[in-house]
Write an enzyme that holds these catalytic residues in place. Sequence first.
Site, PDB file in Angstrom:
ATOM      1  N   VAL A 184       2.414   7.036 -19.485  1.00 54.40           N
ATOM      2  CA  VAL A 184       3.691   6.239 -19.383  1.00 54.40           C
ATOM      3  C   VAL A 184       3.711   5.316 -20.849  1.00 54.40           C
ATOM      4  O   VAL A 184       2.735   4.703 -21.166  1.00 54.40           O
ATOM      5  CB  VAL A 184       3.766   5.163 -18.013  1.00 54.40           C
ATOM      6  CG1 VAL A 184       4.935   4.299 -18.287  1.00 54.40           C
ATOM      7  CG2 VAL A 184       3.903   6.307 -16.937  1.00 54.40           C
TER       8      VAL A 184
ATOM      9  N   TRP B 216      -4.517   2.407 -14.943  1.00 59.01           N
ATOM     10  CA  TRP B 216      -5.771   2.463 -16.129  1.00 59.01           C
ATOM     11  C   TRP B 216      -6.160   3.836 -16.374  1.00 59.01           C
ATOM     12  O   TRP B 216      -7.072   4.120 -17.174  1.00 59.01           O
ATOM     13  CB  TRP B 216      -6.960   1.784 -15.522  1.00 59.01           C
ATOM     14  CG  TRP B 216      -7.899   2.083 -14.146  1.00 59.01           C
ATOM     15  CD1 TRP B 216      -8.881   3.076 -14.167  1.00 59.01           C
ATOM     16  CD2 TRP B 216      -7.212   2.007 -13.028  1.00 59.01           C
ATOM     17  NE1 TRP B 216      -9.103   3.417 -12.858  1.00 59.01           N
ATOM     18  CE2 TRP B 216      -8.279   2.883 -12.308  1.00 59.01           C
ATOM     19  CE3 TRP B 216      -6.253   1.372 -12.162  1.00 59.01           C
ATOM     20  CZ2 TRP B 216      -8.133   2.680 -10.895  1.00 59.01           C
ATOM     21  CZ3 TRP B 216      -6.146   1.463 -11.099  1.00 59.01           C
ATOM     22  CH2 TRP B 216      -7.172   2.157 -10.068  1.00 59.01           C
TER      23      TRP B 216
ATOM     24  N   THR C  50       3.436   1.008 -20.469  1.00 58.94           N
ATOM     25  CA  THR C  50       2.566   0.209 -19.630  1.00 58.94           C
ATOM     26  C   THR C  50       1.176  -0.181 -20.750  1.00 58.94           C
ATOM     27  O   THR C  50       0.815   0.833 -21.199  1.00 58.94           O
ATOM     28  CB  THR C  50       1.978   1.015 -18.458  1.00 58.94           C
ATOM     29  OG1 THR C  50       1.680   2.281 -18.770  1.00 58.94           O
ATOM     30  CG2 THR C  50       2.976   0.883 -17.173  1.00 58.94           C
TER      31      THR C  50
ATOM     32  N   HIS D  39       2.151   7.544  -6.217  1.00 55.88           N
ATOM     33  CA  HIS D  39       1.586   8.637  -6.599  1.00 55.88           C
ATOM     34  C   HIS D  39       2.343   9.868  -6.040  1.00 55.88           C
ATOM     35  O   HIS D  39       2.522  11.036  -6.967  1.00 55.88           O
ATOM     36  CB  HIS D  39       0.371   8.591  -5.576  1.00 55.88           C
ATOM     37  CG  HIS D  39      -0.752   7.705  -6.280  1.00 55.88           C
ATOM     38  ND1 HIS D  39      -1.057   7.733  -7.612  1.00 55.88           N
ATOM     39  CD2 HIS D  39      -1.667   6.846  -5.682  1.00 55.88           C
ATOM     40  CE1 HIS D  39      -2.026   6.906  -7.738  1.00 55.88           C
ATOM     41  NE2 HIS D  39      -2.465   6.312  -6.593  1.00 55.88           N
TER      42      HIS D  39
ATOM     43  N   GLU E 183       1.206   3.856  -2.739  1.00 54.39           N
ATOM     44  CA  GLU E 183       1.196   5.630  -2.831  1.00 54.39           C
ATOM     45  C   GLU E 183       2.313   6.400  -2.695  1.00 54.39           C
ATOM     46  O   GLU E 183       2.041   7.598  -3.229  1.00 54.39           O
ATOM     47  CB  GLU E 183       0.576   5.716  -0.953  1.00 54.39           C
ATOM     48  CG  GLU E 183      -0.685   4.935  -0.881  1.00 54.39           C
ATOM     49  CD  GLU E 183      -1.908   5.257  -1.725  1.00 54.39           C
ATOM     50  OE1 GLU E 183      -1.743   6.571  -2.381  1.00 54.39           O
ATOM     51  OE2 GLU E 183      -3.057   4.559  -1.648  1.00 54.39           O
TER      52      GLU E 183
ATOM     53  N   HIS F 215      -2.648   5.919 -11.597  1.00 52.88           N
ATOM     54  CA  HIS F 215      -3.066   4.572 -11.799  1.00 52.88           C
ATOM     55  C   HIS F 215      -2.982   3.883 -13.257  1.00 52.88           C
ATOM     56  O   HIS F 215      -2.931   4.734 -14.115  1.00 52.88           O
ATOM     57  CB  HIS F 215      -4.501   4.688 -11.426  1.00 52.88           C
ATOM     58  CG  HIS F 215      -4.871   4.644  -9.924  1.00 52.88           C
ATOM     59  ND1 HIS F 215      -5.736   5.513  -9.287  1.00 52.88           N
ATOM     60  CD2 HIS F 215      -4.176   4.177  -8.715  1.00 52.88           C
ATOM     61  CE1 HIS F 215      -5.775   5.534  -7.971  1.00 52.88           C
ATOM     62  NE2 HIS F 215      -4.652   4.636  -7.402  1.00 52.88           N
TER      63      HIS F 215
ATOM     64  N   THR G  51       0.877  -1.171  -0.061  1.00 55.93           N
ATOM     65  CA  THR G  51      -0.102  -0.010   0.038  1.00 55.93           C
ATOM     66  C   THR G  51       0.864   1.427  -0.017  1.00 55.93           C
ATOM     67  O   THR G  51       0.557   2.007  -0.629  1.00 55.93           O
ATOM     68  CB  THR G  51      -0.934   0.119   1.456  1.00 55.93           C
ATOM     69  OG1 THR G  51      -1.651  -0.938   1.078  1.00 55.93           O
ATOM     70  CG2 THR G  51      -1.839   1.452   1.131  1.00 55.93           C
TER      71      THR G  51
ATOM     72  N   ASP H  77      -1.633  -7.088  -2.318  1.00 54.18           N
ATOM     73  CA  ASP H  77       0.016  -6.933  -2.141  1.00 54.18           C
ATOM     74  C   ASP H  77       0.708  -8.203  -2.618  1.00 54.18           C
ATOM     75  O   ASP H  77       1.729  -7.767  -3.284  1.00 54.18           O
ATOM     76  CB  ASP H  77       0.279  -6.746  -0.483  1.00 54.18           C
ATOM     77  CG  ASP H  77      -0.077  -5.653   0.052  1.00 54.18           C
ATOM     78  OD1 ASP H  77      -0.585  -4.668  -0.604  1.00 54.18           O
ATOM     79  OD2 ASP H  77       0.252  -5.384   1.195  1.00 54.18           O
TER      80      ASP H  77
ATOM     81  N   ASP I  29      -2.073   6.677 -18.291  1.00 54.54           N
ATOM     82  CA  ASP I  29      -1.087   7.092 -16.930  1.00 54.54           C
ATOM     83  C   ASP I  29      -0.044   7.868 -17.433  1.00 54.54           C
ATOM     84  O   ASP I  29       0.975   8.067 -16.581  1.00 54.54           O
ATOM     85  CB  ASP I  29      -0.836   5.575 -16.276  1.00 54.54           C
ATOM     86  CG  ASP I  29       0.011   4.732 -17.123  1.00 54.54           C
ATOM     87  OD1 ASP I  29       0.457   5.115 -18.514  1.00 54.54           O
ATOM     88  OD2 ASP I  29       0.715   3.611 -16.733  1.00 54.54           O
TER      89      ASP I  29
END
Length: 319
Positions: free
Chosen positions: A251, A241, A254, A233, A230, A239, A226, A290, A249
Site C-alpha cells: 500500500v 509492517w 501507509t 485480511h 481479520e 499487516h 479483532t 481495540d 503491505d
Amino acid sequence: MKTTTALLLCAALFLSACSKKEKPVETASAKERSCATMEVLSAKLKEDPTLAGRMAAIEANTARVLQDKSLNRLLSDGSILIPVVVNVLYKTSAQNVSDAQIQSQIDVLNADYNGTNSEYSTVPTLFSGVKAAVGVHFVLKSVTRKSTTKTSWSTNDAMKKSSQGGIDPTTPDSVLNIWVVGAMTGGVIGYAQFPGGSSATDGVVIAYDCFGNTGTATSPFDLGRTATHEVGHYLNLRHIWGDATCGTDYVDDTPAHNAANYGCPTYPHYSTCSGTPVEQTMNFMDYTDDACMYMFTAGQKSRMLATFVSGGGRYGFAH
C-alpha cells in the site's frame, strides 16, 4: 512509503515473500493481539501447490485495477453489500454469544469500514489526508449455533468442517462466514483466509471474548476491532509492517513499520525504518489494542475494493 510495483514483485516471488514468519504468537495472558493469518497462509501454501499461483494472479489483477482508475471508480460509491453468516461453536453458555453481541459486531464493522466510528475524527493531522471510509456494508444474514465438547481450537480450520465437529461455511463465494469459537491454542484471538484460498475454509475466525463490543467481549479486545482487522485480511490487506522488519503491505500511503505495535503507543511513535517515519499505530492492520486502532487509508481502501473486480477473489459480492 511503499509502492504498488511491489505487487508485481510479490507475484513473481510469492512463495518466498509471503511465507515469512511474524512475531511469535503471544499467550492470552499477555493481553496482546495475536492474529494467526500469516501462519495459516504459510501452512496452506505448503498443503496446496496451486494456491500461490491463484494468489499471485489476484496480486497482478490488483496492480491492474490500481493502475486503471476507471475500474476502481466503479466501486467507489459504497454499493458493496456483504451478507454475513455467524457460526457459533460453544462449550459453555458464555461461549454461546447472544444475538445482541453478534449484532454489535456487525454494527462495529459497518462503523469502522464507513468512517462513522467515533474515533475517525481524531485521526492525527499527519494522517488525516489519507484516512478513508471504505464504503463496504455488512448485513447479518443468519446465525448458526452448535454445541461442542472441544475446550480449544487450533488454526487447522476444524471449526469450518462439520466432519471435524465444526460448521460448514454457507455459500462462501457470496457470504462472509465468521466462526465464533472458545479458546484457541497459542493465545490466538483470530485469523482469516485471504482471497484465493479454498472455498471450503473461506472466512474469518474470532475468539468469543474478542467478538463485538458487549456481552463476553473482554478488554483490551472488547470493541470489535479483532473482526475489523481479520476482515481486512479477508479483503486482501496485509499487516501494516509487512510481516518482516520494515516489510511492505503493498500500500502506498501507509508508512513503513519496523515491526508490529502492541498496546496503545504514545503518538508520535517513530519507526526505525529508512527516514524514521511516524508509524500509523492507529491503523486497523497493526496489532494495537481495540481502543487504539481506528482507521484505514485510501490506499488500503483501493486494495480492498480491487477484490470485488473480476479476478479479485471477492467478485461474487459485487454481482
